[in-house]
Design an enzyme around this catalytic site. Structure first.
Site, PDB file in Angstrom:
ATOM      1  N   ASP A 100       0.826  -1.203   0.000  1.00 53.38           N
ATOM      2  CA  ASP A 100       0.000   0.000   0.000  1.00 53.38           C
ATOM      3  C   ASP A 100       0.866   1.260   0.000  1.00 53.38           C
ATOM      4  OD1 ASP A 100      -2.089   1.777   0.237  1.00 53.38           O
ATOM      5  OD2 ASP A 100      -2.332   1.478   2.387  1.00 53.38           O
ATOM      6  N   ASP A 288      -1.736   5.941  -5.789  1.00 54.49           N
ATOM      7  CA  ASP A 288      -2.356   4.959  -4.898  1.00 54.49           C
ATOM      8  C   ASP A 288      -2.745   3.719  -5.687  1.00 54.49           C
ATOM      9  OD1 ASP A 288      -3.670   3.563  -2.941  1.00 54.49           O
ATOM     10  OD2 ASP A 288      -5.026   5.162  -2.385  1.00 54.49           O
TER      11      ASP A 288
END
Length: 393
Positions: A100, A288
């Site tokens: 992440d 992201d």
């Protein structure tokens, strides 16, 4: 062996040991994409809400919108989130972790967690690791649609053949929200900056750099194109994979927030659609891998879709022709990065891959952008390198 022969032998031994390339170790691992189990319309709203909640400490100030987003997320049971996971080893035990870019903590389920989300995933057994050391400090990490709680531990973490010795990480005793219940991954591996850490410890990759386990303080990410067979990618630690891109990498400075580096965010010059520049100014974009959209403030998404032929808007959602022929490029650092036409549309209902998400001047670059570039993240130079993805990768 006389003393001169011994000195020469020692010299060559030390020289070759010291100069042995670190990259001789396998520093790349395969990634697999997680796809949402929500209906597509629910999924679009979930991505928007998840993004708002995930980055609320940095960007969002409207509490009413936050409360609404949280309620909607809580009502979505057995939900899944987009992202890419790969296998790591903690204390000789294998786990699948979501890599992440928007968080900075490593956590995995503890053997002591008896909740259903933990019981259906791999759990860390402290007694099976001779190098584990407990740290009797509690922690909590909040994500967009879920939270984890537990205590800290310390052990060796291996990604490919690259090791972080004595890494502090979270052992989850409790998971809240349906966010984690049906996930394909066991835990989360944060790839943001140290300042973003909720457990206030250096990230795993930061430790690898400090311990000189890698040659360079950067990692590269490659994601397969949307029209490729399967949804996979690769993560390369401490270097780049030159087979995955064409031309040269162009580096862009990461922006600070409140005087600190936290998330991977850079300036964006503009967007070009069919050769027409939209004249966007002072825009920034978060990178992201946990989002299947490009998110923009409402006013920016409206301007964007004015130039997309045949686009329409209904109930907060933009649609585009299923076989759109528009030519879209994002201009960053004076370089244009073309978006494949297949990445301008998502789903069988032909939703636009660009959707509105609130106010401000910050965008989010999810998969529709990241699949078109090879991206390199440098934690020492505070920069993101970009190059067009190779068509033959």
């Amino acid at each position: 062996m006389n003393k001169y022969t011994l000195i020469i032998w020692l010299y060559f031994t030390i020289f070759f040991i010291d100069s042995a390339p670190i990259t001789s170790k396998s520093n790349s691992i395969s990634l697999k994409k997680i796809t949402t189990k929500l209906l597509l319309k629910e999924g679009l709203q979930f991505y928007k809400d998840h993004h708002m909640l995930k980055y609320q400490s940095i960007f969002v100030t409207d509490q009413a919108r936050l409360i609404s987003a949280k309620k909607r997320s809580e009502n979505l049971t057995r939900s899944n989130v987009i992202g890419y996971y790969g296998e790591i080893t903690v204390g000789n035990q294998a786990f699948r972790t979501l890599f992440d870019l928007g968080s900075s903590d490593l956590w995995i389920p503890s053997q002591n967690c008896t909740q259903h989300p933990c019981s259906i995933h791999r759990r860390f057994n402290e007694r099976l690791s001779k190098t584990f050391r407990p740290i009797n400090i509690s922690y909590s990490v909040k994500y967009g649609a879920g939270s984890v709680y537990g205590t800290l531990g310390q052990d060796n973490v291996l990604v490919g053949e690259i090791e972080s010795v004595g890494q502090i990480f979270g052992l989850a005793w409790k998971e809240e929200g349906s966010f984690f219940e049906t996930q394909e991954f066991d835990g989360i591996f944060g790839m943001g900056f140290n300042n973003l850490s909720s457990i206030k410890t250096p990230t795993t990759f930061s430790n690898m750099v400090e311990q000189k386990a890698v040659k360079d303080p950067c990692f590269g990410i490659y994601l397969e194109r949307s029209d490729d067979a399967g949804h996979r990618g690769s993560l390369t630690l401490g270097g780049i994979d030159k087979t995955k891109f064409t031309g040269n990498l162009n580096y862009n400075n990461v922006s600070k927030f409140n005087g600190n580096y936290s998330v991977w965010i850079i300036d964006v010059d503009d967007i070009s659609i069919n050769g027409h520049k939209l004249n966007f100014k002072t825009k920034k974009a978060i990178f992201d891998t946990g989002n299947d959209l490009i998110l923009m403030p409402d006013k920016d998404a409206k301007i964007y879709h004015k130039f997309i032929n045949g686009s329409s808007f209904n109930n907060g959602t933009y649609f585009v022709p299923c076989r759109t022929t528009d030519l879209v490029a994002y201009i960053i650092g004076g370089i244009s990065y073309n978006i494949d036409q297949s990445d301008l549309v998502t789903g069988s209902y032909c939703y636009s891959s660009v959707q509105p998400a609130g106010d401000g001047d910050t965008w989010t670059f999810g998969d529709p952008f990241l699949r078109n570039v090879y991206s390199v993240y440098n934690i020492k130079n505070y920069s993101i390198g970009l190059a067009p993805v190779s068509k033959t990768a």
